[in-house]
Design an enzyme around this catalytic site. Structure first.
Site, PDB file in Angstrom:
ATOM      1  N   HIS A  86       0.879   0.493 -14.351  1.00  0.00           N
ATOM      2  CA  HIS A  86       0.803   1.199 -13.071  1.00  0.00           C
ATOM      3  C   HIS A  86      -0.677   1.432 -12.739  1.00  0.00           C
ATOM      4  O   HIS A  86      -1.191   2.549 -12.809  1.00  0.00           O
ATOM      5  CB  HIS A  86       1.566   2.510 -13.127  1.00  0.00           C
ATOM      6  CG  HIS A  86       2.999   2.374 -12.756  1.00  0.00           C
ATOM      7  ND1 HIS A  86       3.410   1.989 -11.496  1.00  0.00           N
ATOM      8  CD2 HIS A  86       4.130   2.543 -13.484  1.00  0.00           C
ATOM      9  CE1 HIS A  86       4.735   1.942 -11.454  1.00  0.00           C
ATOM     10  NE2 HIS A  86       5.197   2.258 -12.643  1.00  0.00           N
ATOM     11  N   GLU A 128      -4.189  14.005 -12.215  1.00  0.00           N
ATOM     12  CA  GLU A 128      -2.824  14.478 -11.958  1.00  0.00           C
ATOM     13  C   GLU A 128      -2.777  15.755 -11.136  1.00  0.00           C
ATOM     14  O   GLU A 128      -1.736  16.068 -10.542  1.00  0.00           O
ATOM     15  CB  GLU A 128      -2.081  14.654 -13.284  1.00  0.00           C
ATOM     16  CG  GLU A 128      -1.827  13.327 -13.984  1.00  0.00           C
ATOM     17  CD  GLU A 128      -1.205  13.479 -15.352  1.00  0.00           C
ATOM     18  OE1 GLU A 128      -0.455  12.587 -15.775  1.00  0.00           O
ATOM     19  OE2 GLU A 128      -1.489  14.497 -16.032  1.00  0.00           O
ATOM     20  N   ASP A 143       3.338   5.024  -9.983  1.00  0.00           N
ATOM     21  CA  ASP A 143       4.003   5.984 -10.863  1.00  0.00           C
ATOM     22  C   ASP A 143       3.866   7.395 -10.302  1.00  0.00           C
ATOM     23  O   ASP A 143       4.827   8.169 -10.280  1.00  0.00           O
ATOM     24  CB  ASP A 143       3.443   5.908 -12.279  1.00  0.00           C
ATOM     25  CG  ASP A 143       1.909   6.000 -12.322  1.00  0.00           C
ATOM     26  OD1 ASP A 143       1.241   5.773 -11.288  1.00  0.00           O
ATOM     27  OD2 ASP A 143       1.372   6.299 -13.404  1.00  0.00           O
ATOM     28  N   TYR A 149       1.425  -6.376   8.123  1.00  0.00           N
ATOM     29  CA  TYR A 149       0.875  -6.126   9.448  1.00  0.00           C
ATOM     30  C   TYR A 149      -0.304  -5.150   9.342  1.00  0.00           C
ATOM     31  O   TYR A 149      -0.524  -4.527   8.291  1.00  0.00           O
ATOM     32  CB  TYR A 149       1.938  -5.521  10.364  1.00  0.00           C
ATOM     33  CG  TYR A 149       3.173  -6.349  10.530  1.00  0.00           C
ATOM     34  CD1 TYR A 149       3.230  -7.372  11.471  1.00  0.00           C
ATOM     35  CD2 TYR A 149       4.304  -6.110   9.750  1.00  0.00           C
ATOM     36  CE1 TYR A 149       4.375  -8.148  11.637  1.00  0.00           C
ATOM     37  CE2 TYR A 149       5.461  -6.871   9.906  1.00  0.00           C
ATOM     38  CZ  TYR A 149       5.487  -7.890  10.850  1.00  0.00           C
ATOM     39  OH  TYR A 149       6.624  -8.646  11.001  1.00  0.00           O
TER      40      TYR A 149
END
Length: 397
Positions: free
Chosen positions: A105, A376, A110, A304
């Site tokens: 990840h 985090e 995640d 796009y």
């Protein structure tokens, strides 16, 4: 539901569910799955969602959609998170480092998945204050769009049916921790993949006059392609042309008769997008004609231009300012691309960025790097802004 007291409740719930959200993020980081293979990730998401009163269904093979029906009637707002990992070996060096070789990840999905699960928990606790419905979309295959975008698969499976607006976020290393970037208009680039196959004439390295050198021709093409942005694109507009693959030859003393180039076009304007591709074709054809080689050129549109809706963006920006004050503000567009843009072709919405850059914690590696990690602490901001935005949109759209 927009009173100070009620919004304070969201902050309290974000604090309450933050530790669980961190653990979920670490679980997903430890067990990453590549695009279209997110079966265990899907299972874990369902395990969490089944603890709540939601209408849940699998979709897009490895994705999940869950609907939260408020106690009062109203519109439907969707919140999307992408769930897939990258084909990179993880070198973050943390206890939650990937256990799956060749899967990591390294883009923050995640965290996106865990943040949305945290928002689910918050919003389920205040269901009685919700005027309308909230749809949670856990989307597979954002990274691998060449064989079918995960967003397109969600749309085909009815993921936007009845939806009045959609929001999503991206944890983003280029902006610092504690900052939230929320801008109207184009914020991420359209992305195209191009392939150039050059056919020359192979021969002995000592007799180049009997050959048409595919490597030399391809090299001339690569150099010439780098003039497009500087000379053929309006300097007030933005574009990127990058060649990432150059394959040719198999032996040192032979001149190669074939070469393949593959690259990407990034642009924030559809006219520029088409113009750049036209220039690529002209350059390649001219170079090959001059060298006596033949060529084929193909383009595969991937995403796009990601255009944020002004009204929805203004509401999300208000929510961001409630969480981090003036650290929530507009930012310049990025030339990265996102298949969230596919949703915005169907319904209005807003995609915003939550800063995770923090040198003091060693969060300095960019997205898609083997040592990429997140701060985090940023996740609680994501939970709060998504939750506040959904409620405001239901009341103000």
């Amino acid at each position: 539901m927009n009173s100070v007291k009620e919004m304070d409740r969201i902050s309290e719930l974000a604090q309450k569910y933050y530790p669980e959200t961190v653990e979920l993020r670490r679980y997903f980081h430890k067990h990453p799955e590549l695009s279209k293979m997110e079966f265990n990730t899907q299972k874990k998401i369902l395990e969490v969602l089944n603890n709540f009163d939601l209408d849940i269904r699998k979709c897009a093979k490895t994705g999940v959609i869950a609907d939260l029906k408020g106690n009062n009637p109203g519109k439907t707002i969707a919140i999307r998170a992408d769930i897939d990992a990258l084909a990179i070996d993880d070198e973050c060096g943390k206890p939650y480092q990937s256990q799956i070789k060749g899967s990591c990840h390294a883009c923050g999905h995640d965290g996106h998945t865990a943040i949305l699960l945290g928002a689910v928990k918050i919003l389920c606790e205040i269901r009685d204050k919700i005027n309308g419905n909230i749809r949670f979309i856990f989307q597979p295959s954002e990274e691998e769009v060449f064989n079918g975008s995960g967003a397109d698969a969600i749309i085909r499976d009815g993921g936007l049916d009845g939806v009045d607006g959609i929001i999503g976020l991206h944890l983003w290393q280029p902006i610092k921790m504690g900052t939230i970037g929320i801008s109207s208009g184009p914020v991420m680039a359209a992305s195209d993949q191009f392939s150039i196959n050059i056919e020359g004439k192979a021969g002995h390295a000592s007799m180049p006059h009997q050959t048409i050198d595919a490597i030399l021709t391809a090299a001339e093409v690569v150099v010439a392609l780098n003039t497009i942005v500087g000379r053929d694109v309006d300097p007030m507009k933005q574009a990127v042309v990058s060649v990432g693959v150059f394959q040719s030859g198999s032996i040192y003393n032979a001149i190669a008769g074939r070469a393949e180039l593959r690259g990407t076009i990034r642009s924030l304007d559809e006219d520029v997008r088409e113009s750049v591709y036209d220039h690529i074709k002209k350059i390649v054809n001219h170079m090959c004609d001059a060298m006596g080689a033949h060529c084929t050129i193909t383009r595969s549109p991937c995403t796009y231009v990601l255009q944020n809706d002004p009204k929805i963006t203004s509401i999300v920006l208000k929510a961001g300012k409630e969480v981090v004050g003036n650290a929530a503000h507009p930012i310049s567009p990025f030339m990265s691309s996102e298949d969230f843009s596919h949703y915005l072709q169907k319904v209005p919405g807003c995609f915003f960025f939550v800063g995770i850059g923090n040198p003091e914690k060693g969060i300095v590696y960019p997205q898609h790097h083997s040592k990429f990690d997140i701060d985090e602490d940023a996740m609680i901001y994501g939970m709060e802004v998504l939750s506040r935005s959904a409620l405001k949109l239901l009341n103000e759209l």
